[in-house]
Scaffold this active site. Structure first.
Site, short mmCIF file in Angstrom:
data_model
loop_
_atom_site.label_atom_id
_atom_site.label_comp_id
_atom_site.label_asym_id
_atom_site.label_seq_id
_atom_site.Cartn_x
_atom_site.Cartn_y
_atom_site.Cartn_z
N HIS A 1 0.89 -1.32 0.04
CA HIS A 1 -0.08 0.11 0.06
C HIS A 1 0.87 1.09 0.21
O HIS A 1 2.39 1.15 -0.10
CB HIS A 1 -0.99 0.07 1.15
CG HIS A 1 -0.38 -0.28 2.41
ND1 HIS A 1 0.50 0.68 3.08
CD2 HIS A 1 -0.31 -1.26 3.33
CE1 HIS A 1 1.18 0.18 4.33
NE2 HIS A 1 0.43 -0.99 4.30
N GLY B 1 1.93 3.27 2.12
CA GLY B 1 2.88 2.89 3.14
C GLY B 1 4.18 2.55 2.77
O GLY B 1 5.43 3.01 3.07
N HIS B 2 4.04 1.44 2.17
CA HIS B 2 5.14 0.50 1.63
C HIS B 2 6.04 1.65 0.52
O HIS B 2 7.24 1.37 0.46
CB HIS B 2 4.96 -0.93 1.04
CG HIS B 2 4.42 -1.75 1.95
ND1 HIS B 2 3.16 -2.15 2.14
CD2 HIS B 2 5.05 -2.56 2.85
CE1 HIS B 2 2.70 -3.01 2.91
NE2 HIS B 2 3.86 -3.27 3.63
N GLY C 1 8.85 0.75 8.40
CA GLY C 1 7.69 1.75 8.93
C GLY C 1 7.81 1.71 10.35
O GLY C 1 8.09 0.88 11.01
N ASP D 1 5.21 0.00 12.82
CA ASP D 1 5.67 -1.24 13.72
C ASP D 1 6.73 -0.68 14.49
O ASP D 1 7.81 -1.07 14.26
CB ASP D 1 6.06 -2.21 12.72
CG ASP D 1 4.90 -2.76 11.91
OD1 ASP D 1 3.89 -3.36 12.38
OD2 ASP D 1 4.89 -2.49 10.61
N SER E 1 -2.22 -0.11 6.73
CA SER E 1 -1.87 -1.66 6.93
C SER E 1 -2.35 -2.49 6.06
O SER E 1 -3.55 -2.29 5.54
CB SER E 1 -2.16 -1.94 8.52
OG SER E 1 -2.18 -3.23 8.48
N SER E 2 -1.54 -3.58 5.84
CA SER E 2 -2.04 -4.59 4.83
C SER E 2 -3.31 -5.29 5.46
O SER E 2 -4.16 -5.65 4.78
CB SER E 2 -0.92 -5.54 4.52
OG SER E 2 0.18 -5.19 3.94
O1 PAF Z 1 7.13 -5.38 8.53
C1 PAF Z 1 6.98 -6.38 7.86
O2 PAF Z 1 6.31 -6.43 6.83
C2 PAF Z 1 7.78 -7.60 8.38
O3 PAF Z 1 7.79 -8.08 9.59
C3 PAF Z 1 9.25 -7.95 7.67
C4 PAF Z 1 9.94 -6.56 8.51
C5 PAF Z 1 9.13 -7.79 6.37
C6 PAF Z 1 9.81 -8.98 8.17
O4 PAF Z 1 9.18 -10.24 7.82
#
Ligand code: PAF
Length: 299
Positions: free
Chosen positions: A30, A32-33, A149, A152, A187-188
């Site tokens: 999304h 955010g990524h 991000g 988390d 968030s996904s």
């Molecule tokens: O935040 C995430 O999407 C996952 O915890 C990560 C850092 C890719 C590890 O699998």
């Protein structure tokens, strides 16, 4: 964008670069990524993302099997965001044998908050990120950069300390949380929400902001800080639960180590001392229907 599913081919390609900038993901991307990719691009001499749904960080009852896998759309989005390399290994490629060597982060950081409600989660995260770092940065001459991000937040802190403790030649960057216009953290797992739940979901962020605001308010007495704080946190949990949520935690911690703040730090936040700004954060995790959401608010 070059897509690699196999480790040797990825390594051969990355051997041409000095300092990759890396964005590990579990896919179902999304905005955010994509903001992480944008932040990564100027940091390195090539921009690498990974997509791997990491079984090790899911508890048996969690959503590993149903976690949305949207590879084609993810690729198109990464390419449009200027990502140059995608590593998307299969499970047998990354874990050809059961992964028995694991990275166990310290209990005082990793067994509370998310770690309390998702035991083993941070061991799974650290193990896969350590492995991905070995694969992506193993042949780079000048180390590299990785961007995570800060939605988390605890994961970001755990990984930053992992990199420090193992002296990995990687600089870990944090990216601010991307939000929908109403304030919901992207968030996904938002994809799991029904329309009614989606309308309600922003209340987690509102609860965190109200908690932060309550601490900054006048009724606060620094001398009785810890007790007052616990009462405010309990009240915030009760209010969210009364709306139909099941709250795991809503709490105020220090940004630096996620420990509860001292009374003086709370008093500093009440009197608005500049030196205190951005030192504390309210963090929360709560379930709405079958969807578990997390968020935090720095103040
Ligand atoms: O935040 C995430 O999407 C996952 O915890 C990560 C850092 C890719 C590890 O699998």
């Amino acid at each position: 964008m070059r897509i690699f599913h196999r480790i040797p081919e990825l390594r051969a390609h990355l051997a041409r670069f000095d300092r990759p900038a890396f964005v590990p993901t579990m896919g179902n991307l999304h905005a955010g990524h994509l903001a992480l990719v944008q932040q990564a691009r100027p940091l390195g001499d090539t921009t690498v993302a990974s997509i791997f749904v990491n079984r090790l960080q899911f508890l048996p009852h969690e959503d590993f099997d149903s976690y949305p896998r949207t590879f084609e759309t993810d690729c198109a989005q990464l390419e449009a965001a200027g990502c140059e390399v995608l590593f998307a290994p299969s499970e047998p490629e990354l874990y050809p044998q059961p992964q028995r060597y694991k990275v166990q982060p310290p209990a005082e950081l990793a067994d509370m908050l998310e770690g309390q409600f998702r035991p083993g989660f941070f061991t799974g995260v650290c193990t896969v990120v350590m492995k991905l770092f070995q694969i992506v940065f193993g042949q780079s001459k000048g180390g590299g950069h990785a961007v995570f991000g800060q939605k988390d937040y605890q994961q970001w802190l755990v990984l930053r300390q992992m990199v420090q403790q193992f002296a990995l030649p990687v600089t870990v960057h944090g990216a601010p949380t991307e939000r929908a216009p109403d304030g919901l953290a992207l968030s996904s797992r938002n994809a799991y929400l029904s329309a009614a739940e989606r309308a309600e979901a922003v209340q987690l962020n509102r609860a965190l902001r109200s908690l932060a605001q309550a601490l900054a308010d006048e009724k606060w007495d620094g001398a009785g800080g810890a007790g007052d704080l616990a009462a405010q946190e309990q009240q915030a949990v009760a209010q969210l639960n009364a709306r139909g949520w099941q709250t795991d935690y809503l709490t105020v911690r220090r940004c630096s180590d996620l420990q509860p703040p001292a009374a003086t730090e709370l008093a500093g936040c009440r009197t608005g001392q500049d030196s205190q700004a951005g030192q504390l954060l309210a963090l929360g995790a709560a379930r709405l229907g079958r969807t578990r959401l997390i968020d935090n608010w720095v103040f």
